[in-house]
Enzyme design. Structure first.
Site, PDB file in Angstrom:
ATOM      1  N   LYS A 186      -3.140   8.675   2.366  1.00  0.00           N
ATOM      2  CA  LYS A 186      -4.405   8.567   3.128  1.00  0.00           C
ATOM      3  C   LYS A 186      -4.259   9.203   4.510  1.00  0.00           C
ATOM      4  O   LYS A 186      -5.226   9.750   5.046  1.00  0.00           O
ATOM      5  CB  LYS A 186      -4.851   7.106   3.247  1.00  0.00           C
ATOM      6  CG  LYS A 186      -5.263   6.464   1.930  1.00  0.00           C
ATOM      7  CD  LYS A 186      -6.382   7.200   1.222  1.00  0.00           C
ATOM      8  CE  LYS A 186      -6.942   6.397   0.064  1.00  0.00           C
ATOM      9  NZ  LYS A 186      -7.828   7.214  -0.793  1.00  0.00           N
ATOM     10  N   TYR A 225       0.851  -1.202   0.000  1.00  0.00           N
ATOM     11  CA  TYR A 225       0.000   0.000   0.000  1.00  0.00           C
ATOM     12  C   TYR A 225       0.892   1.259   0.000  1.00  0.00           C
ATOM     13  O   TYR A 225       0.542   2.284  -0.564  1.00  0.00           O
ATOM     14  CB  TYR A 225      -0.968  -0.031   1.186  1.00  0.00           C
ATOM     15  CG  TYR A 225      -2.190   0.832   0.977  1.00  0.00           C
ATOM     16  CD1 TYR A 225      -3.082   0.572  -0.053  1.00  0.00           C
ATOM     17  CD2 TYR A 225      -2.438   1.936   1.789  1.00  0.00           C
ATOM     18  CE1 TYR A 225      -4.200   1.374  -0.266  1.00  0.00           C
ATOM     19  CE2 TYR A 225      -3.546   2.744   1.592  1.00  0.00           C
ATOM     20  CZ  TYR A 225      -4.425   2.458   0.568  1.00  0.00           C
ATOM     21  OH  TYR A 225      -5.515   3.263   0.363  1.00  0.00           O
TER      22      TYR A 225
HETATM   23  N1  LIG Z   1     -11.127  -0.351  -3.422  1.00  0.00           N
HETATM   24  C1  LIG Z   1     -10.724  -0.336  -2.165  1.00  0.00           C
HETATM   25  O1  LIG Z   1     -10.356  -1.386  -1.599  1.00  0.00           O
HETATM   26  C2  LIG Z   1     -10.735   0.934  -1.376  1.00  0.00           C
HETATM   27  C3  LIG Z   1     -10.745   0.867   0.023  1.00  0.00           C
HETATM   28  C4  LIG Z   1     -10.733   2.052   0.747  1.00  0.00           C
HETATM   29  C5  LIG Z   1     -10.688   3.261   0.087  1.00  0.00           C
HETATM   30  N2  LIG Z   1     -10.685   3.294  -1.281  1.00  0.00           N
HETATM   31  C6  LIG Z   1     -10.637   4.593  -1.932  1.00  0.00           C
HETATM   32  O2  LIG Z   1     -11.836   4.805  -2.637  1.00  0.00           O
HETATM   33  C7  LIG Z   1     -11.608   5.777  -3.656  1.00  0.00           C
HETATM   34  C8  LIG Z   1     -12.193   5.271  -4.948  1.00  0.00           C
HETATM   35  O3  LIG Z   1     -11.426   4.169  -5.429  1.00  0.00           O
HETATM   36  P1  LIG Z   1     -12.077   2.851  -6.032  1.00  0.00           P
HETATM   37  O4  LIG Z   1     -11.570   1.722  -5.233  1.00  0.00           O
HETATM   38  O5  LIG Z   1     -13.535   3.023  -6.223  1.00  0.00           O
HETATM   39  O6  LIG Z   1     -11.318   2.706  -7.430  1.00  0.00           O
HETATM   40  P2  LIG Z   1     -11.599   3.393  -8.870  1.00  0.00           P
HETATM   41  O7  LIG Z   1     -10.400   3.047  -9.662  1.00  0.00           O
HETATM   42  O8  LIG Z   1     -12.897   2.980  -9.385  1.00  0.00           O
HETATM   43  O9  LIG Z   1     -11.623   4.942  -8.536  1.00  0.00           O
HETATM   44  C9  LIG Z   1     -10.461   5.733  -8.441  1.00  0.00           C
HETATM   45  C10 LIG Z   1     -10.774   6.980  -9.216  1.00  0.00           C
HETATM   46  O10 LIG Z   1      -9.728   7.940  -9.087  1.00  0.00           O
HETATM   47  C11 LIG Z   1      -9.727   8.637 -10.310  1.00  0.00           C
HETATM   48  N3  LIG Z   1      -8.509   9.414 -10.475  1.00  0.00           N
HETATM   49  C12 LIG Z   1      -7.219   8.991 -10.417  1.00  0.00           C
HETATM   50  N4  LIG Z   1      -6.398  10.006 -10.728  1.00  0.00           N
HETATM   51  C13 LIG Z   1      -7.185  11.092 -10.980  1.00  0.00           C
HETATM   52  C14 LIG Z   1      -6.935  12.426 -11.373  1.00  0.00           C
HETATM   53  N5  LIG Z   1      -5.679  12.880 -11.570  1.00  0.00           N
HETATM   54  N6  LIG Z   1      -8.001  13.252 -11.546  1.00  0.00           N
HETATM   55  C15 LIG Z   1      -9.249  12.824 -11.365  1.00  0.00           C
HETATM   56  N7  LIG Z   1      -9.558  11.571 -10.993  1.00  0.00           N
HETATM   57  C16 LIG Z   1      -8.530  10.711 -10.801  1.00  0.00           C
HETATM   58  C17 LIG Z   1      -9.864   7.553 -11.356  1.00  0.00           C
HETATM   59  O11 LIG Z   1     -10.255   8.078 -12.603  1.00  0.00           O
HETATM   60  C18 LIG Z   1     -10.950   6.710 -10.725  1.00  0.00           C
HETATM   61  O12 LIG Z   1     -12.221   7.141 -11.134  1.00  0.00           O
HETATM   62  C19 LIG Z   1     -10.103   5.997  -3.676  1.00  0.00           C
HETATM   63  O13 LIG Z   1      -9.801   7.143  -2.914  1.00  0.00           O
HETATM   64  C20 LIG Z   1      -9.575   4.765  -2.984  1.00  0.00           C
HETATM   65  O14 LIG Z   1      -8.307   4.971  -2.426  1.00  0.00           O
HETATM   66  C21 LIG Z   1     -10.710   2.154  -2.024  1.00  0.00           C
END
Ligand SMILES: NC(=O)c1ccc[n+]([C@@H]2O[C@H](COP(=O)([O-])OP(=O)(O)OC[C@H]3O[C@@H](n4cnc5c(N)ncnc54)[C@H](O)[C@@H]3O)[C@@H](O)[C@H]2O)c1
Length: 257
Positions: free
Chosen positions: A164, A157
């Site tokens: 984060k 990570y």
């Molecule tokens: N999937 C998991 O296990 C998990 C757990 C906890 C938190 N999260 C967090 O949830 C959030 C959403 O992630 P997700 O898991 O739905 O994956 P995802 O890949 O569907 O979403 C990540 C998004 O970030 C966007 N992004 C990246 N760089 C960017 C930029 N420069 N400008 C605009 N947008 C940008 C991407 O286009 C994408 O839509 C993130 O912050 C992630 O860290 C995810």
């Protein structure tokens, strides 16, 4: 009657139907909100436009959160179309492949800057952009998505954990800054979910299995469960909650071993 009837919101971070932000956008629209969705680059435009077709009169706009001019344009468009804003969902995060695979000690200066810029600073920039539009509504709710890797070490990570930590700290500082304007700022710390972003973390399936084995609920969570918690924080049900990081992880965070 929906809990978000008459409300308008911006949802950043939809890449595809598996995105946590998409589940939140759908839940918000079902609860009565009119939603603006953004897509990062032309590569994702079609996905986001196709998904948004099922929403009530959505606004779909390009946004790279590292670009201040694009951020300004998004809020201008929203102001023109919605005349104000009640909530923002921030679901953007990125770290380079190398920084999610190499030993943490090898994290490059550029990789560190990029991860922190996209994944943490962008919350501050979006909050600043949303501020005048939320003031028009007498307040608002800003929500971001975090992970327990902010506090504890998970394999690979790496710099995303550092980002984060900065993000969760930014939630508290923004909440203190904007609270007097009745703008709340919170995070949901979600358990691991297989999304596009998660694919970038090698060994992610092992993390999922550890949650299944050890979380009090003995399972992982899904995006609709994160979205349900988001509805609480976005809507008036959460009107006294700010500066909070709400754990939506089946209780995993409480375990010692
Ligand atoms: N999937 C998991 O296990 C998990 C757990 C906890 C938190 N999260 C967090 O949830 C959030 C959403 O992630 P997700 O898991 O739905 O994956 P995802 O890949 O569907 O979403 C990540 C998004 O970030 C966007 N992004 C990246 N760089 C960017 C930029 N420069 N400008 C605009 N947008 C940008 C991407 O286009 C994408 O839509 C993130 O912050 C992630 O860290 C995810």
């Amino acid at each position: 009657m929906g809990v978000l009837d008459g409300k308008t919101g911006l949802v950043v971070g939809v890449a595809n139907k598996r995105s946590i932000a998409w589940a939140i956008a759908q839940a918000a629209a079902s609860a009565g909100a009119r939603v603006a969705l953004t897509y990062q680059g032309e590569r994702l435009e079609e996905n986001v436009r196709d998904l948004s077709a099922g929403l009530l009169d959505p606004l779909v706009l390009p946004l790279d959160v590292t670009d201040d001019a694009q951020i300004a344009r998004v809020f201008e468009e929203i102001d023109r179309s919605f005349g104000g804003l009640d909530f923002v969902v921030h679901g953007a995060a990125y770290a380079s492949h190398d920084d999610l695979n190499n030993p943490f000690v090898q994290t490059s200066r550029e990789g560190f800057k990029l991860a922190l810029d996209v994944s943490a600073y962008s919350l501050i920039a979006l909050s600043r952009g949303a501020l005048p539009l939320m003031e028009k509504r007498g307040g608002g709710s800003i929500l971001t998505l975090s992970y327990l890797g902010s506090k504890r070490v998970f394999p690979n990570y790496n710099v995303m954990g550092v980002a984060k930590a900065a993000l969760e700290s930014s939630v508290r500082y923004l909440a203190a800054d904007l609270g007097a304007k009745n703008i709340r700022v919170n995070a949901i710390s979600a358990g691991p979910i297989k999304t596009l972003a998660a694919k970038g973390i090698s060994g992610f399936s092992t993390i999922l299995q550890v949650y299944r084995d050890r979380a009090p609920l003995r399972r992982t969570v899904d995006t609709s469960e994160v979205a349900d918690a988001a509805m609480f924080l976005i809507s008036d049900a959460g009107r006294a909650v700010t500066a909070e990081v709400l754990m939506v992880d089946g209780g995993y965070h409480a375990t010692g071993m």
